[in-house]
Each structure stands twice: as C-alpha cells, then as structure tokens.
Design a protein around this motif. Structure first.
Motif, mmCIF file in Angstrom:
data_model
loop_
_atom_site.group_PDB
_atom_site.id
_atom_site.type_symbol
_atom_site.label_atom_id
_atom_site.label_comp_id
_atom_site.label_asym_id
_atom_site.label_seq_id
_atom_site.Cartn_x
_atom_site.Cartn_y
_atom_site.Cartn_z
ATOM 1 N N THR A 169 0.924 -1.230 -0.116
ATOM 2 C CA THR A 169 0.050 0.196 0.112
ATOM 3 C C THR A 169 0.765 1.185 -0.023
ATOM 4 N N GLY A 170 0.352 2.160 -0.281
ATOM 5 C CA GLY A 170 1.167 3.684 -0.422
ATOM 6 C C GLY A 170 0.165 4.855 -0.305
ATOM 7 N N GLU A 171 0.505 5.851 -0.647
ATOM 8 C CA GLU A 171 -0.468 7.120 -0.340
ATOM 9 C C GLU A 171 -0.885 7.129 -1.836
ATOM 10 N N ILE A 172 -2.168 7.498 -1.897
ATOM 11 C CA ILE A 172 -2.792 7.807 -3.057
ATOM 12 C C ILE A 172 -2.093 8.789 -4.049
ATOM 13 N N SER A 173 -1.866 8.847 -5.279
ATOM 14 C CA SER A 173 -1.201 9.638 -5.955
ATOM 15 C C SER A 173 -2.178 10.586 -6.837
ATOM 16 N N GLU A 174 -1.327 11.626 -7.273
ATOM 17 C CA GLU A 174 -2.123 12.749 -8.134
ATOM 18 C C GLU A 174 -3.022 12.130 -9.200
ATOM 19 N N GLN A 175 -2.274 11.201 -9.883
ATOM 20 C CA GLN A 175 -3.093 10.455 -11.005
ATOM 21 C C GLN A 175 -4.180 9.711 -10.516
ATOM 22 N N GLU A 176 -4.001 8.827 -9.408
ATOM 23 C CA GLU A 176 -5.253 8.187 -9.095
ATOM 24 C C GLU A 176 -6.268 9.028 -8.539
ATOM 25 N N LEU A 177 -5.811 10.099 -7.825
ATOM 26 C CA LEU A 177 -7.035 11.124 -7.657
ATOM 27 C C LEU A 177 -7.775 11.695 -8.707
ATOM 28 N N GLU A 178 -7.337 11.775 -9.773
ATOM 29 C CA GLU A 178 -8.018 12.210 -11.055
ATOM 30 C C GLU A 178 -9.076 11.327 -11.544
ATOM 31 N N ASN A 179 -8.661 9.765 -11.207
ATOM 32 C CA ASN A 179 -9.470 8.862 -11.808
ATOM 33 C C ASN A 179 -10.876 8.687 -11.073
ATOM 34 N N THR A 180 -11.703 8.519 -11.899
ATOM 35 C CA THR A 180 -13.174 8.364 -11.362
ATOM 36 C C THR A 180 -13.185 7.160 -10.151
ATOM 37 N N LEU A 181 -12.476 6.260 -10.436
ATOM 38 C CA LEU A 181 -12.559 4.930 -9.500
ATOM 39 C C LEU A 181 -12.118 5.422 -8.258
ATOM 40 N N PHE A 182 -11.369 6.559 -7.990
ATOM 41 C CA PHE A 182 -10.905 6.974 -6.783
ATOM 42 C C PHE A 182 -11.652 8.165 -6.302
ATOM 43 N N SER A 183 -12.772 8.565 -6.676
ATOM 44 C CA SER A 183 -13.387 9.696 -6.613
ATOM 45 C C SER A 183 -13.876 9.965 -4.998
ATOM 46 N N GLU A 184 -13.836 8.853 -4.307
ATOM 47 C CA GLU A 184 -14.188 8.965 -2.798
ATOM 48 C C GLU A 184 -12.942 9.181 -1.994
ATOM 49 N N TYR A 185 -11.728 8.985 -2.585
ATOM 50 C CA TYR A 185 -10.536 9.272 -1.836
ATOM 51 C C TYR A 185 -10.198 10.801 -1.629
ATOM 52 N N LYS A 186 -9.374 10.902 -0.579
ATOM 53 C CA LYS A 186 -8.984 12.155 -0.293
ATOM 54 C C LYS A 186 -7.433 12.244 -0.360
ATOM 55 N N PRO A 187 -6.759 13.307 -0.317
ATOM 56 C CA PRO A 187 -5.194 13.433 -0.377
ATOM 57 C C PRO A 187 -4.695 12.645 1.077
#
Length: 242
Positions: A169-187
């Motif tokens: 596991t790791g911190e969610i990336s900027e690219q992943e935050l732009e993905n609709t699959l991760f719309s509920e995630y926060k930095p």
C-alpha cells in the motif's frame, strides 16, 4: 432671504419621513438577521469554530487458506497541520525543518495535499516514527494547529516472501485522484498499489472516521476531544487460497 412657513413644514415632514424609513429599514434588517436567519448564522459560527479531523481507516486483514495472517495493520502515527493558507503551511514546515529533517519532496507533497483539500488537516508525515512524534510533541505549543494521532501502518509478517503476490500500500497519487475510480478518496489516504492489495482494494479499504476540534479565530487548536464522534470502521477479513 426668508423661508415660508409652509416650505419649512414641508421639509420637516420630508426629513421625518426619511428618518422613519431609515429606522424601518434598520429594524427590518435586524429582525431578518437575528430572527429569520439567526439559526443559519449560529450554524455558520459553529462550523467556523469546529474543524473536522479525519481518523485514518484501518484496512482489512488478509489471511491464507490456513487462517494465517499475511497482511495486517499495526499501530502507527501520523502528523498533520491545520492551517489557513499555503503561506502559513510553508512557514510552519520551515519551522518544523529546524527541529527534524524535512525533505523538499515532503514539503511539495504537503502543499499538493493542501491545495486539493484546504479545509482538511494537511498530512505532513503519514507514517511518522516514534522519535519524530516525541520531538514534535515536546514542542507542540510552538506549532498551533499541529495534530498528532494514531494511524494504522500496514505490516506483512512474512516480508518479501509474499510481497510479489500480496503487493503493498502507499499514499494515493495525483494521477489516481484524477481517476473516477478513486472519486471518494482524499489526499494523504492509503491505497493498494499492487497484488492483492490493489486487486481487492474495494473490499480491503475501511471507512474513515472523524472527530472535531475547537479552534480560535486564527485557526489555532483550543481544545481536542479524546473520544471520536465517528469511529473508523474496519472491513471484514479477506480469506485467500494461498
């Protein structure tokens, strides 16, 4: 030059009417603000006084076919900062850098987190060591808005033996935050990056909790609540045929 009595009386009546209208306008504004919209302003004041602090969510345990744990959470620490603007964040990071090592990449990551979610506490160190926590805890009064709290840390008992299959596991990336699959995630949140952690992310991710802290007009922490208002939730364990 003299004024006619009727003219003077007319001006007095006009002036009285204007004063009455002004008084009526002020009275109406006061009634609207204090009575009709009072509840809204009370809620706004309460919202400005209380800030939500997210509580990191634990991830689901991964077990092999015999029930042995191959991925679990251990107690850890995270350090966040509640600031009003980006300049304040940079200043505080420089001051923290006088006490402990802070890499430029860590400053950049903190700034990006703040820009995406300026109303949330900005994560400075998502996986802080006990030594780092001890140093900052001793100087907490010098850093208004500093938040030190427990945060789950992913652990793999078998180490490299299962890393290729289980992943990490790791911190969610900027690219992943732009993905609709991760719309509920926060930095600053953790996400599966490879293997089972990535494949079963939806099942392994927990539900973030929250507590509220009281701040003053400058955003400095005045009081913290020890008991969470919304406790984080751990998902069910994931059983595999490994």
């Amino acid at each position: 030059m003299s004024f006619q009595p009727n003219a003077v009386q007319e001006r007095a009546r006009v002036a009285s009417a204007l004063l009455f209208l002004m008084f009526l306008f002020l009275a109406g504004s006061f009634f609207r603000t204090q009575v009709l919209q009072g509840a809204r302003y009370v809620l706004q004041a309460e919202t400005n006084r209380l800030r939500e602090v997210p509580l990191p969510a634990p991830r689901g345990i991964i077990l092999d076919r015999t029930g042995k744990v191959i991925a679990e959470d251990l107690p850890g620490y995270s350090i966040s900062l509640l600031v009003r603007n980006e300049d304040s964040l940079r200043v505080m990071m420089r001051r923290i850098g006088d006490l402990v090592p802070v890499a430029p990449e860590q400053v950049g990551a903190a700034v990006r987190r703040f820009r995406r979610e300026p109303t949330r506490p900005t994560v400075l160190f998502p996986d802080a060591s006990f030594e780092l926590v001890s140093v900052l805890e001793e100087r907490r009064t010098e850093f208004p808005g500093l938040i030190i709290q427990s945060a789950p840390r992913r652990h793999y008992p078998d180490g490299p033996a299962v890393s290729a299959l289980v992943g990490y596991t790791g911190e969610i990336s900027e690219q992943e935050l732009e993905n609709t699959l991760f719309s509920e995630y926060k930095p600053g949140q953790q996400v599966g990056k490879d293997g089972l952690e990535r494949q079963y992310e939806e099942r392994l991710r927990g539900r973030e909790g929250a507590r509220f802290i009281e701040v003053d007009a400058r955003g400095r922490v005045v009081r913290e609540q020890a008991r969470p208002d919304v406790a984080p939730e751990r998902p069910a364990a994931l059983y595999t045929n490994i």
